[in-house]
Structures are given as C-alpha cells and as structure tokens.
Write a protein that holds these residues in place. Structure first.
Motif, PDB file in Angstrom:
ATOM      1  N   PHE A 181       0.435  -1.229   0.267  1.00 54.96           N
ATOM      2  CA  PHE A 181       0.284   0.064  -0.022  1.00 54.96           C
ATOM      3  C   PHE A 181       1.165   1.215  -0.249  1.00 54.96           C
ATOM      4  CE2 PHE A 181      -2.637  -3.075   1.624  1.00 54.96           C
ATOM      5  CZ  PHE A 181      -4.254  -2.982   1.165  1.00 54.96           C
TER       6      PHE A 181
ATOM      7  N   THR B  36      -2.739   6.007   0.419  1.00 54.58           N
ATOM      8  CA  THR B  36      -3.795   5.396   0.961  1.00 54.58           C
ATOM      9  C   THR B  36      -4.367   4.762   2.428  1.00 54.58           C
ATOM     10  OG1 THR B  36      -3.733   4.398  -1.232  1.00 54.58           O
ATOM     11  CG2 THR B  36      -5.316   3.238  -0.026  1.00 54.58           C
ATOM     12  N   ILE B  37      -3.115   4.422   3.247  1.00 52.55           N
ATOM     13  CA  ILE B  37      -3.244   4.098   4.622  1.00 52.55           C
ATOM     14  C   ILE B  37      -3.540   5.733   5.380  1.00 52.55           C
ATOM     15  CG2 ILE B  37      -2.026   3.412   6.304  1.00 52.55           C
ATOM     16  CD1 ILE B  37      -2.162   1.251   4.574  1.00 52.55           C
ATOM     17  N   GLU B  38      -3.089   6.558   4.646  1.00 51.47           N
ATOM     18  CA  GLU B  38      -3.586   7.471   5.803  1.00 51.47           C
ATOM     19  C   GLU B  38      -5.306   8.000   5.554  1.00 51.47           C
ATOM     20  OE1 GLU B  38       0.615  10.443   5.744  1.00 51.47           O
ATOM     21  OE2 GLU B  38      -0.497  10.874   4.558  1.00 51.47           O
TER      22      GLU B  38
ATOM     23  N   THR C  24      -7.375   6.134   7.732  1.00 51.03           N
ATOM     24  CA  THR C  24      -7.295   5.794   8.982  1.00 51.03           C
ATOM     25  C   THR C  24      -7.254   7.733   9.493  1.00 51.03           C
ATOM     26  OG1 THR C  24      -4.712   6.693   9.043  1.00 51.03           O
ATOM     27  CG2 THR C  24      -5.309   4.205   9.016  1.00 51.03           C
TER      28      THR C  24
ATOM     29  N   VAL D  93      -0.664  -4.345   6.869  1.00 51.46           N
ATOM     30  CA  VAL D  93      -2.369  -3.969   7.326  1.00 51.46           C
ATOM     31  C   VAL D  93      -3.003  -4.930   7.470  1.00 51.46           C
ATOM     32  CG1 VAL D  93      -4.101  -3.218   5.637  1.00 51.46           C
ATOM     33  CG2 VAL D  93      -2.279  -1.840   5.730  1.00 51.46           C
TER      34      VAL D  93
ATOM     35  N   VAL E 158      -4.305  -1.304  10.959  1.00 52.53           N
ATOM     36  CA  VAL E 158      -2.705  -0.681  10.683  1.00 52.53           C
ATOM     37  C   VAL E 158      -2.165  -0.766  11.211  1.00 52.53           C
ATOM     38  CG1 VAL E 158      -1.202   1.024   9.262  1.00 52.53           C
ATOM     39  CG2 VAL E 158      -3.528   0.978   8.543  1.00 52.53           C
TER      40      VAL E 158
ATOM     41  N   CYS F 250       3.314  -1.464   4.353  1.00 50.04           N
ATOM     42  CA  CYS F 250       3.365  -0.202   3.680  1.00 50.04           C
ATOM     43  C   CYS F 250       4.790   0.286   4.596  1.00 50.04           C
ATOM     44  CB  CYS F 250       3.017   1.213   4.166  1.00 50.04           C
ATOM     45  SG  CYS F 250       3.124   2.770   3.554  1.00 50.04           S
TER      46      CYS F 250
ATOM     47  N   ARG G  96       0.974   0.303  13.085  1.00 51.92           N
ATOM     48  CA  ARG G  96       2.147   1.371  12.220  1.00 51.92           C
ATOM     49  C   ARG G  96       3.485   0.851  13.299  1.00 51.92           C
ATOM     50  NH1 ARG G  96       1.765   8.116  12.419  1.00 51.92           N
ATOM     51  NH2 ARG G  96       2.345   8.246  11.380  1.00 51.92           N
TER      52      ARG G  96
END
Length: 623
Positions: A293, A297-299, A302, A377, A332, A368, A334
């Motif tokens: 990813f 896209t992740i930001e 979330t 993810v 996710v 990511c 992190r």
C-alpha cells in the motif's frame, strides 16, 4: 548385452519417447500443480550422481512405455545401495489413467524436472493425474507425508460443520478398503442426506504395506478440517498417497473399483478448482510487491492516524482502525521508529503471514514501506483481543463456557496449522492472550507473527541468543537456554488454556508464597484434589465439572517442565475433541517453584499492564 545392442535399444527407446512426446495429450503437457526441489543437497552436472539419475529416469520412462496397465514403478541406480551417489525414483499415475497417457505423463515430468530442478538431488512434482519423485535417500516401502500440498474449491458447502464431518467420515470409511486393494486405488460415491453426492478418490504408491497405506490416507484426511474448512471440493497430496473429494464426478472409473475399469483419458480439471500452491518461502519483500500500500492510501483510510481511530498501542507502536476506498475495514499496525521489530522482523512477518491462510489466523492484507514508515495492514477484527475480555471483571461475563470452549479449540487448530499443516513448520514464539484477536462471532484469530520462525519440514528445533517473548508464556528451555521448538508453543498454549479456564493471568499472579504463578496454583490444586477451585466462578452455571477437569488436565500436560513430555498440538486437538482418549499423568509444570531467579527481574512496572499495551520482552535472560 553388447555396447552395440545397448546403443540400438537406447535409439529405439529414444524414437519411441520422441513419438510419444509429440503425440501427448493436454493432460501430459499441463503445468504442474506443485513442485518441491530441495536445495539442501545439490549435485554437479558432471558428477556420478547425475549419471545415476539419468539411468533412473531412463528406467522409469522405459517401464512406463511398456504395453501394460502400469500406474506405478520405482527404480534405483548407483552401484552400492545407500552411498551418497545412489539415486531412488518412482512415478505414480492416477488409477483411472491408461498406460499411453501415463507414459506421456512420465516423460513430461522428466522434462520438467530437468529444466526446473536441474541440480537438486531431491525432487517431487505433482500434476493433476500423476506424480514423479526422486531422491538420494531411500523411500521405497516407506510412508512419506512431507512435503505435501493442498487445493480447494472456492465455494463453501452449506451446513459447513455437518459437511466437514460427513466428508471426513466418508473418506475414513473406505481408506482401509483401498489400502487392501491390489492397485491401492479406489473411488467412492456417497449419497449424504441434505447434500449432493460426494465423489471421493484415494490412492497410495503400491510399494506401501496395507497398514502404511491406511496410515498415510488417515494422515491426509486428518488435514481436511484445518486446511479445507468446509469447502465444496478439495485434495491433499502427500508423497506416498493422495485424496480428493468433489461434488461432481472428476474421475473415469465406475464402482466397484475392484472391477477392471474402462481406461480413458480423464477430463481436464474444473476451472472452479483453483490451486493453493505452496512455494519455498522467499526472504525478500519483492516477492509480494502486489500487497504493498502507498502511504497516502493508509493516511486517508485512518483519517491521518487520528486518535479517534486508534485501537491500541504497545512497545511495537500503534494500531489504527481504517476503511479503504472499497469500504473494507482494516487494522493498521504502525511500527514506532524505536520499535524492537527491525526491518528483518518486519519482512519476516510480511512474508510469513502473507503465506498463511487459516480461519484461526489473522489475515494480512498488505504492508507499507513509504515515507520512512513501516506498517502492516490486517483484516479488521472487531472484538479486540482475548485479554480485553478475559481479564476485565466487567467483561468476563461475556465469555461463557460455550464461547471459551470455542476459543480454546480455535487457538489449538490455528497452532496445529502452523506446526504441521502450513507450507513450512512455523513456531510463533509469542503466543499470549493479547495476541489472540476475536472476530464478530468471538472466533479466535492468532496474530502478531513478528517473532515467529520458519523451519524446514524436517527441522524440529532452533537456538538463539536473543530471547523474545512475554513473561509468563515462555517455555523454560527457551527462557533459560534460547532453545525453541514446537513444544515451546505447546507450553504457551497450556498457559493460555489455564488462563481461559480460571479467568486469571499467569504473569503477575500472586496468591500465596507457595503459589508464585497460576501454573503453581493449578498444580497445587491438582495434587490436593481441589481442581474445581481453579474454575472461574462465572463458569459454574455453564461448564460441566468433568469437562472442566479434563481441560485442566490437558493444560497441565502442556506446561510440563520437560519439553519432551509435552504433547504435540495434533495430540492436543484430539484430546480436546474426544473424551475417550486417556490422558497420562502430568509431571510438575515449569516455574512452579521459581526455577528462573527472582520474579521481580522480569515483571513489568506496576502501572504497565501487559493486557493493555502488549509489551514484549526482548532481552538476554540469565542462564
């Protein structure tokens, strides 16, 4: 035979092989379902081993070319049996494949092996209707269950639990009959109430004894519940046997199988029967680039890692809930910049989890590596983790015996998959209540594979100087000596089992000076005949006393100090499922009298709850 006669014979065979090869049907030229080329032992192209291998492959192709109904042959070469350059080989065609097709199949397999496993001494390749195998180790008349592969139909059966039981029952009922037949091959059609007709096929290599053939087929059938999980069709293929079932007729032989069948070319595989093909695990993330990813896209998913989206945090970093553009919910993970999980462990978790597929393992959707971030993810599991319910007095009541019973069984099946049924033997090394996630139906899913280790199929234990894991769940041989094995995970499961039964944590357990841990407390109650006192009071109205005491017994067997005495997870699963299996008397559990120095050296700070932050120990322990 003179050299001239050998030359003529070879020339005739070569012409025959070429003619057959050019006229082979699509069945003989299809791609293999799975191949295994062991890179642990290799040979030089000009070595004696290569010459002996050529002789074995020549003999196998010659035998397959004879005008006979020969579905199985073996051959060997090398002068002195058992020497390093000796070669053993065999092929097995499915029992409903005629000799012409079988010959073409063997030739195709030999050509594939020479191109794709050119220097490996050990090779096995499976196609839809046949198999070819060779090795420098003798396997004649020996049951082999590794390596193996499996396939499944994409569709689930209705009434999955009942369907699974019927399939397993049907396969077991006629496996022993097939083992006693001349071909060690049998098909079966069963009309089961509430379902369509189930079509089944089993086969063993003909060098096996009837008993070993039966054991091999039972081994394959036992993998159905964890691997195929109620699918409408599937197969498991081992080196010495294979089984398959479908809801359509996929073979060309009529019952009873003892009658001489009309041998015709079988139909091509159904397009609705996709292959799950195990491959040798790669170590580079580039092998799964399709799972990557981008940071944007992740930001977006979330809300830029909003506090409102945070699910929790620990020593590894933070976990956020998110939603992808296709409305799929995700979690996710992190990793913090100071996380003890470095790039190597991160890649390990990505590669490992992406290759693991089981209903009791959390599913990795991607990762990511962007903008200095390292993120994993996962599928979103709504009910948080087991410790969130189990150790909170306000939530414990939601876990009645029915739910705990289901959670225990699911965890056991998930670990069994890692140990015996996944592509490689996997040791988790960090099994604990906070790493057991619960889905919307409170089904357990094992998570957090950052500390896991992959073994080859024949490897059973490893050693490390870097001890990672969580206090209270680590086996003594691992904590003290850095030795880990499947029995290390069995120990952790035993701790989990006793925690689920009692509603108490093992780590930080303080009752009396004579019971510094939950394990010691359970052991004392066991010896004093007061086993029911271990029961979580909330279970008294929903859990039968006999079942509870049996589960305590199993838990104590799992946490025995001597790893050799602990059962395997396959045995544990059988113990949990059957009340008729007798249980041995447990020996003293590990840590029951404080074998590892002083407890305060390993306890977290009083205000840091392991159930809240999921902290893991990564340090050297005294020997």
């Amino acid at each position: 035979m003179t050299s001239f006669n050998v030359f003529v014979t070879t020339l005739v065979l070569a012409v025959s092989i070429l003619s057959s090869y050019l006229s082979m049907t699509t069945e003989a030229t299809q791609n293999p379902l799975y191949r295994f080329c062991s890179n642990t032992t290799t040979f030089n192209p000009n070595s004696p081993y290569k010459s002996n291998l050529d002789v074995v492959l020549f003999n196998l192709s010659w035998n397959a070319a004879q005008e006979s109904d020969c579905i199985y042959q073996d051959a060997d070469a090398g002068g002195v049996n058992g020497t390093s350059n000796y070669v053993y080989g065999n092929y097995l065609c499915r029992g409903d494949v005629n000799s012409t097709i079988c010959h073409g199949c063997v030739l195709a397999s030999i050509e594939f092996a020479r191109q794709n496993c050119s220097v490996e001494k050990e090779m096995i390749v499976w196609y839809d209707e046949w198999m070819l195998r060779y090795s420098n180790q003798s396997f004649r008349s020996t049951m082999s269950v590794y390596p193996y592969f499996y396939m499944w139909n994409v569709e689930n059966a209705t009434e999955m639990d009942k369907f699974k039981q019927e399939v397993e029952k049907t396969m077991n009922e006629f496996a022993s009959k097939a083992a006693r037949s001349g071909k060690k091959f049998m098909v079966h059609e069963a009309n089961i109430s509430g379902f369509d007709t189930i079509y089944s096929l089993v086969q063993c290599t003909q060098d096996l004894s009837s008993d070993d053939c039966t054991k091999c087929l039972q081994n394959a059938t036992s993998r159905f519940p964890s691997l195929l999980d109620g699918k409408r069709g599937g197969r498991v293929c081992l080196p010495s046997c294979n089984i398959r079932y479908e809801l359509y007729r996929f073979y060309d032989v009529d019952e009873p199988p003892q009658m001489t069948p009309q041998l015709v070319s079988p139909p091509p595989p159904s397009p609705t029967d996709p292959v799950t093909v195990p491959k040798e695990c790669e170590s580079e993330i580039s092998t799964i680039e399709s799972l990557q990813f981008d940071l944007e896209t992740i930001e977006t998913a979330t809300s830029r890692f909003s506090e409102d989206n945070k699910l929790g945090e620990g020593g590894f970093g933070e976990v956020f809930e998110g939603t992808l553009p296709n409305r799929q919910e995700i979690a996710v993970k992190r990793l913090s910049k100071s996380s003890s999980q470095g790039a190597e462990e991160f890649k390990n978790e990505v590669v490992l989890v992406a290759k693991l597929q089981h209903r009791n393992l959390v599913r990795l959707l991607g990762f990511c590596l962007d903008g200095g971030e390292k993120m994993l993810v996962y599928e979103f599991v709504p009910n948080k983790s087991l410790d969130y319910f189990l150790f909170d007095p306000a939530k414990q009541g939601e876990l009645d015996w029915s739910k705990r019973h289901n959670i225990i069984g699911g965890i056991a099946r998930g670990i069994l998959y890692l140990h015996e049924d996944s592509r490689l033997r996997v040791i988790h090394r960090d099994l604990k209540a906070s790493n057991i996630l619960l889905d919307v139906d409170m089904n357990p899913k094992i998570s957090d594979f950052g500390m896991a280790r992959m073994f080859g199929i024949d490897q059973t234990e490893g050693n490390t100087k870097r001890i990672v894991g969580t206090y209270g769940y680590m086996a003594p041989e691992y904590a003290m000596e850095g030795l880990y094995s499947i029995k290390s995970d069995v120990f952790s499961f035993g701790v989990l089992l006793l925690e689920i039964l009692s509603g108490r944590k093992n780590s930080g357990f303080h009752l009396t000076k004579f019971a510094p841990s939950l394990l010691a407390y359970a052991w004392n109650l066991w010896n004093e005949g007061k086993r029911l006192e271990l029961m979580d009071p909330l279970l008294k109205d929903s859990c039968a006393a006999n079942e509870f005491m049996r589960y305590v017994h199993i838990g104590l067997l799992c946490v025995q100090e001597d790893a050799y005495n602990r059962p395997t997870m396959s045995s544990v699963v059988h113990m949990l499922k059957s009340e008729t299996i007798s249980l041995s008397q447990p020996e003293r559990p590990a840590f029951s009298v404080g074998r590892i120095t002083q407890r305060h050296e390993f306890e977290p700070a009083p205000d840091r709850s392991l159930s809240d932050n999921g902290l893991s120990i990564s340090t050297f322990l005294p020997r």
